[in-house]
Design an enzyme around this catalytic site. Structure first.
Site, PDB file in Angstrom:
ATOM      1  N   LYS A 199       0.643  -1.254   0.051  1.00  0.00           N
ATOM      2  CA  LYS A 199      -0.061  -0.015  -0.018  1.00  0.00           C
ATOM      3  C   LYS A 199       0.876   1.345   0.089  1.00  0.00           C
ATOM      4  CE  LYS A 199      -3.575  -2.737   0.534  1.00  0.00           C
ATOM      5  NZ  LYS A 199      -3.979  -3.780  -0.529  1.00  0.00           N
TER       6      LYS A 199
HETATM    7  C1  LIG Z   1      -4.912  -4.674   0.563  1.00  0.00           C
HETATM    8  C2  LIG Z   1      -6.613  -4.440   0.373  1.00  0.00           C
HETATM    9  C3  LIG Z   1      -7.389  -5.239   1.266  1.00  0.00           C
HETATM   10  C4  LIG Z   1      -6.894  -6.270   2.562  1.00  0.00           C
HETATM   11  O1  LIG Z   1      -5.888  -5.345   3.461  1.00  0.00           O
HETATM   12  P1  LIG Z   1      -4.967  -6.158   4.189  1.00  0.00           P
HETATM   13  O2  LIG Z   1      -4.158  -5.481   4.869  1.00  0.00           O
HETATM   14  O3  LIG Z   1      -3.925  -7.088   3.077  1.00  0.00           O
HETATM   15  O4  LIG Z   1      -5.632  -7.290   4.945  1.00  0.00           O
HETATM   16  C5  LIG Z   1      -8.846  -4.921   1.243  1.00  0.00           C
HETATM   17  N1  LIG Z   1      -9.362  -4.540   0.064  1.00  0.00           N
HETATM   18  C6  LIG Z   1      -8.572  -3.658  -0.659  1.00  0.00           C
HETATM   19  C7  LIG Z   1      -8.912  -2.846  -1.707  1.00  0.00           C
HETATM   20  C8  LIG Z   1      -7.200  -4.076  -0.708  1.00  0.00           C
HETATM   21  O5  LIG Z   1      -6.381  -3.253  -1.574  1.00  0.00           O
END
Ligand SMILES: *Cc1c(COP(=O)(O)O)cnc(C)c1O
Length: 390
Positions: A199
């Protein structure tokens, strides 16, 4: 058996001497690394003062709303649904064009994910279709800000108000983005962020939920950690089940370092996206991502769609890019085509827009440490790859 067209190497041999450019890479500065070291040496490495500091800093940033850290974005979403009391018999509307976590959390609480197609322009949930999908069983909507481009918050919250729905924003990709100048997370209902390593803001793994008031925050704290209620006399009480989803201080120290740099990260991402638009070879017939002229998004990802004639050859395109030292991701194939959702009755043709985008999307490198010349290099590699696939 390989189809003869699939093997591109005999016709074009790529030679690259440059280091491999991944589609994303976290930027962790030396000060943050030193602060993580301090936590490790401190004798207190799980939930503690660094988590409290990060929660306070995030809350201050987001208009004073309560923020609670958890171990992942997925946990933030799932526990948000539990906080709303959503479970068996309830329906939750969301998009098939997301990471599968978005629908998995609905299944996890025993509710039914109701998928509706994406808008071809924004690639986010089509809010007209979402409204048409509301039934007496609908309890919530989970909008996803794909690639960090926010769903229209005015229309979203008006829709939710008309039908008495909770909104659990999957803002996993939109930390630092805004809707008409108001930062995502600083308004609305429940807002979930992810701090996964891929992210634009990371703590390696982690996430948080932004809540409406202190009462919700207290109830969420119990859901986060085994249902435990701390009593004034130092004892504990447990009234109901709770998950095990707390964050560590090691992770929170990384997050605090990211927070110092966020404005710079977002500015750099926007500049790199602009460079992609400026340098892109428009004769190649890709569909470029929505330009975001209003500056709402954070350019979490840069995702052109392959020319239609190459929709079935994405693997070859990715291989041809790799051969030139450029990493390419896929975010995401339309999730209703996974066997999990086919077993629940979904089939190809259910969501044509999401299927088309999901089949043709490619995530090209975009992260703050990239140089402008890296964008130029990616664009040249795309031209090379298309020549190889001709
Ligand atoms: C990364 C992501 C998640 C989940 O986040 P995690 O921290 O990996 O559990 C959920 N929704 C979207 C759109 C994402 O990009």
């Amino acid at each position: 058996m390989k189809h003869p067209d699939v093997d591109i190497t005999p016709r074009i041999q790529f030679v690259t001497t440059q280091p491999f450019l991944p589609f994303t890479r976290p930027s962790i500065d030396e000060r943050t690394i030193a602060e993580v070291g301090d936590v490790l040496r401190s004798g207190w490495i799980t939930t503690g003062p660094k988590c409290a500091e990060l929660e306070a800093a995030l809350g201050a940033r987001l208009g004073g709303r309560p923020v609670r850290l958890v171990s992942s974005g997925t946990a933030a979403l799932e526990l948000a649904l539990r906080l709303c009391g959503i479970g068996p018999g309830d329906e939750v509307i969301t998009t098939p064009l997301s990471w599968v976590a978005t629908a998995n959390v609905v299944l996890a609480v025993g509710a039914t994910p109701v998928l509706v197609d994406a808008d071809p322009q924004t690639r986010n949930i089509d809010l007209d279709l979402a409204e048409a999908a509301v039934t007496p069983r609908t309890r919530a909507i989970i909008p996803v800000d794909l690639a960090g481009l926010p769903v229209d918050r005015d229309r979203l919250h008006a829709l939710a108000a008309r039908h008495g729905l909770r909104v659990v924003e999957d803002a996993a990709q939109s930390f630092g983005a805004n809707w008409k100048g108001r930062e995502i997370g600083s308004f609305g209902d429940l807002v979930a962020f992810s701090f996964h390593a891929n992210k634009n803001f990371t703590s390696a793994e982690g996430g948080c939920l932004v809540l409406n008031d202190d009462d919700e925050a207290r109830r969420f704290e119990r859901l986060r950690l085994q249902g435990v209620i701390r009593l004034p006399d130092g004892g504990i009480e447990v009234e109901a089940w709770g998950d095990k989803a707390n964050l560590t201080d090691v992770a929170a120290a990384i997050g605090l370092g990211q927070l110092r740099q966020l404005e710079g990260f977002t500015a750099r991402r926007r500049a790199l996206a602009e460079r992609y638009f400026a340098v892109w070879n428009r004769s190649l017939d890709f569909d470029l991502p929505p330009a975001d002229a209003e500056g709402h998004g954070n350019w979490h990802m840069f995702q052109p769609l392959l020319p239609e004639r190459l929709a079935s050859r994405r693997g070859d395109f990715i291989a041809a890019m790799r051969a030139q030292g450029v990493g390419v991701g896929v975010h995401y194939p339309a999730m209703h085509l996974f066997s999990l959702f086919r077993k629940m009755g979904h089939a190809p043709g259910d969501f044509p827009v999401a299927e088309d985008i999901g089949a043709r999307t490619v995530t090209l490198p975009l992260f703050p440490a990239m140089a402008d010349a890296d964008v130029d290099r990616v664009c040249a590699a795309v031209t090379g790859a298309l020549a190889a696939l001709r």
